[in-house]
Design an enzyme around this catalytic site. Structure first.
Site, PDB file in Angstrom:
ATOM      1  N   SER A 212      10.897   8.167  -0.903  1.00  0.00           N
ATOM      2  CA  SER A 212      11.062   7.121  -0.777  1.00  0.00           C
ATOM      3  C   SER A 212      11.147   7.431   0.264  1.00  0.00           C
ATOM      4  O   SER A 212      11.807   8.076   1.426  1.00  0.00           O
ATOM      5  CB  SER A 212      12.383   6.741  -1.008  1.00  0.00           C
ATOM      6  OG  SER A 212      13.083   5.240  -0.831  1.00  0.00           O
TER       7      SER A 212
ATOM      8  N   TYR B 241      20.743   8.261  -3.926  1.00  0.00           N
ATOM      9  CA  TYR B 241      19.479   8.588  -3.906  1.00  0.00           C
ATOM     10  C   TYR B 241      18.607   8.641  -2.414  1.00  0.00           C
ATOM     11  O   TYR B 241      17.974   9.723  -2.923  1.00  0.00           O
ATOM     12  CB  TYR B 241      19.415   6.919  -3.933  1.00  0.00           C
ATOM     13  CG  TYR B 241      18.369   7.003  -4.490  1.00  0.00           C
ATOM     14  CD1 TYR B 241      17.292   6.875  -5.205  1.00  0.00           C
ATOM     15  CD2 TYR B 241      17.231   6.020  -2.783  1.00  0.00           C
ATOM     16  CE1 TYR B 241      15.330   6.268  -5.732  1.00  0.00           C
ATOM     17  CE2 TYR B 241      15.391   5.462  -3.649  1.00  0.00           C
ATOM     18  CZ  TYR B 241      15.143   5.733  -4.541  1.00  0.00           C
ATOM     19  OH  TYR B 241      14.060   6.024  -4.750  1.00  0.00           O
TER      20      TYR B 241
HETATM   21  N1  LIG Z   1      10.317   1.316  -7.640  1.00  0.00           N
HETATM   22  C1  LIG Z   1      10.523   0.953  -6.801  1.00  0.00           C
HETATM   23  O1  LIG Z   1      10.914   0.730  -6.041  1.00  0.00           O
HETATM   24  C2  LIG Z   1      10.068   2.403  -5.962  1.00  0.00           C
HETATM   25  C3  LIG Z   1      10.323   3.102  -3.805  1.00  0.00           C
HETATM   26  C4  LIG Z   1       9.946   4.126  -3.886  1.00  0.00           C
HETATM   27  C5  LIG Z   1       9.881   5.382  -4.691  1.00  0.00           C
HETATM   28  N2  LIG Z   1      10.320   5.281  -6.384  1.00  0.00           N
HETATM   29  C6  LIG Z   1      10.424   6.289  -6.999  1.00  0.00           C
HETATM   30  O2  LIG Z   1       9.198   6.451  -7.663  1.00  0.00           O
HETATM   31  C7  LIG Z   1       9.422   6.749  -8.720  1.00  0.00           C
HETATM   32  C8  LIG Z   1       8.847   5.832  -9.803  1.00  0.00           C
HETATM   33  O3  LIG Z   1       9.353   5.125 -10.393  1.00  0.00           O
HETATM   34  P1  LIG Z   1       9.450   3.905 -10.774  1.00  0.00           P
HETATM   35  O4  LIG Z   1       9.751   2.572 -10.564  1.00  0.00           O
HETATM   36  O5  LIG Z   1       7.760   4.049 -11.828  1.00  0.00           O
HETATM   37  O6  LIG Z   1      10.543   4.183 -11.895  1.00  0.00           O
HETATM   38  P2  LIG Z   1      10.879   4.399 -13.465  1.00  0.00           P
HETATM   39  O7  LIG Z   1      11.806   3.383 -14.822  1.00  0.00           O
HETATM   40  O8  LIG Z   1       9.569   2.840 -14.132  1.00  0.00           O
HETATM   41  O9  LIG Z   1       9.760   5.066 -14.185  1.00  0.00           O
HETATM   42  C9  LIG Z   1      10.170   6.565 -14.158  1.00  0.00           C
HETATM   43  C10 LIG Z   1      10.422   7.063 -15.409  1.00  0.00           C
HETATM   44  O10 LIG Z   1      10.737   8.471 -15.928  1.00  0.00           O
HETATM   45  C11 LIG Z   1      10.898   7.934 -17.266  1.00  0.00           C
HETATM   46  N3  LIG Z   1      11.926   9.278 -17.355  1.00  0.00           N
HETATM   47  C12 LIG Z   1      13.625   9.374 -17.072  1.00  0.00           C
HETATM   48  N4  LIG Z   1      14.072  10.297 -17.392  1.00  0.00           N
HETATM   49  C13 LIG Z   1      13.815  11.445 -17.918  1.00  0.00           C
HETATM   50  C14 LIG Z   1      14.270  12.667 -17.842  1.00  0.00           C
HETATM   51  N5  LIG Z   1      15.251  12.973 -17.533  1.00  0.00           N
HETATM   52  N6  LIG Z   1      12.440  12.869 -18.174  1.00  0.00           N
HETATM   53  C15 LIG Z   1      10.797  13.209 -18.753  1.00  0.00           C
HETATM   54  N7  LIG Z   1      11.034  11.629 -18.238  1.00  0.00           N
HETATM   55  C16 LIG Z   1      12.448  10.601 -17.896  1.00  0.00           C
HETATM   56  C17 LIG Z   1      11.801   6.890 -17.274  1.00  0.00           C
HETATM   57  O11 LIG Z   1      10.959   7.760 -19.140  1.00  0.00           O
HETATM   58  C18 LIG Z   1      10.249   6.545 -16.719  1.00  0.00           C
HETATM   59  O12 LIG Z   1       9.120   6.200 -17.707  1.00  0.00           O
HETATM   60  C19 LIG Z   1      10.885   7.422  -8.779  1.00  0.00           C
HETATM   61  O13 LIG Z   1      10.673   8.690  -8.207  1.00  0.00           O
HETATM   62  C20 LIG Z   1      11.124   6.158  -7.727  1.00  0.00           C
HETATM   63  O14 LIG Z   1      12.908   6.901  -6.923  1.00  0.00           O
HETATM   64  C21 LIG Z   1      10.389   3.998  -6.670  1.00  0.00           C
END
Ligand SMILES: NC(=O)c1ccc[n+]([C@@H]2O[C@H](COP(=O)([O-])OP(=O)(O)OC[C@H]3O[C@@H](n4cnc5c(N)ncnc54)[C@H](O)[C@@H]3O)[C@@H](O)[C@H]2O)c1
Length: 261
Positions: free
Chosen positions: A151, A165
């Site tokens: 990130s 985070y």
């Molecule tokens: N959304 C943003 O703005 C953003 C920005 C930068 C980085 N990210 C990173 O991108 C990645 C995905 O983010 P997202 O927005 O798609 O989040 P999200 O919550 O939509 O997706 C995460 C998925 O992981 C699953 N999950 C959670 N715990 C779990 C576990 N113990 N075992 C298996 N699956 C598990 C959840 O059910 C979910 O489907 C993360 O690492 C997040 O930090 C997101």
């Protein structure tokens, strides 16, 4: 060879950890569209099934698995299931993570339970999925690709309670370089994308605040909020032979935001 063909993933098998999520499911569909057979693993079976349905609808084979990917045995189980079903594993994308907005605390008071939860969700999940997948890749001897999701928070502080985070994402960026160095001898590359806010449910509350949204858009040179599809080109590059001589790199995907800092 047509240089565009280097981005194709025909014959490859990709595991998307957290593939039921907003970013993971978009990546799963994208990898399938590029020719990969895809395994979607998520703690939520319904989300995994829904993502797999989209991958299949896009014309690719897909296996949906439910697992808690913070747990070593579960991570090993899904890797074994992927190898059993498709015969190999070539690509791992680590897309479990997030949670930052749910546990905002002043840095001096950041509580241990929130710290541990964010570390498990972001760092442990990336660690155990990668260890399990890379053991299988090393055993197969055909190289591989690991794509982590860091990130911009690994590079930039933010005045709103993100201590755990930023620590987790900083560690993921460091491990990307460490793993790249250790596993190059096995033909395994390790790279990461580092997005800023992407329009997803994880950040819906923040982006739903008109003042926050307008402030963010005004700081992004390209003048808009990122979408999940904006991450696909970089993931495809890192997952394919187009990036054969690229490892240990973290590509910031932020519309130019960090360039201004
Ligand atoms: N959304 C943003 O703005 C953003 C920005 C930068 C980085 N990210 C990173 O991108 C990645 C995905 O983010 P997202 O927005 O798609 O989040 P999200 O919550 O939509 O997706 C995460 C998925 O992981 C699953 N999950 C959670 N715990 C779990 C576990 N113990 N075992 C298996 N699956 C598990 C959840 O059910 C979910 O489907 C993360 O690492 C997040 O930090 C997101």
């Amino acid at each position: 060879m047509n240089p565009v063909d280097a981005f194709r993933l025909d014959g490859k098998v990709a595991l998307v950890s957290g593939g039921g999520g907003a970013i993971g499911s978009t990546i799963a569909v994208g990898l399938g569209g590029a020719g990969a057979r895809v395994v979607v693993a998520d703690i939520d079976q319904k989300l995994a099934d829904a993502a797999a349905a989209k991958v299949i609808q896009a014309g690719a084979e897909c296996l949906a698995l439910a697992a808690d990917i913070t747990n070593e045995a579960e991570a090993s189980r899904i890797v074994a299931a992927a190898v059993e079903h498709f015969g190999r594993i070539d690509i791992l994308v680590n897309a479990v993570g997030g949670g930052a907005g749910k546990v905002l605390f002043e840095a001096q008071d950041y509580p241990r339970d929130a710290w541990d939860w964010i570390m498990e969700l972001n760092l442990r999940s990336t660690l155990v999925a990668t260890q399990a997948a890379v053991r299988a890749m090393i055993q197969a001897g055909s190289g591989g690709r690991v794509v982590n999701i860091s990130s911009v928070r690994a590079q930039l502080g933010i005045d709103s309670g993100y201590s755990a985070y930023v620590a987790a994402k900083g560690a993921i960026s460091s491990l990307t370089r460490q793993w790249a160095t250790e596993w190059a001898k096995h033909g395994i590359t390790v790279n990461a994308i580092a997005p800023t806010f992407v329009d997803t449910p994880q950040v819906a509350t923040l982006l739903g605040d008109p003042a926050f949204r307008a402030g963010l858009v005004s700081r992004v040179p390209l003048g808009r909020i990122g979408e999940t599809n904006d991450l696909l080109g970089a993931v495809l590059f890192f997952a394919s032979s187009a990036s054969s001589f690229v490892t240990g790199q973290i590509l910031t995907i932020d519309g130019g935001l960090t360039a201004t800092q």
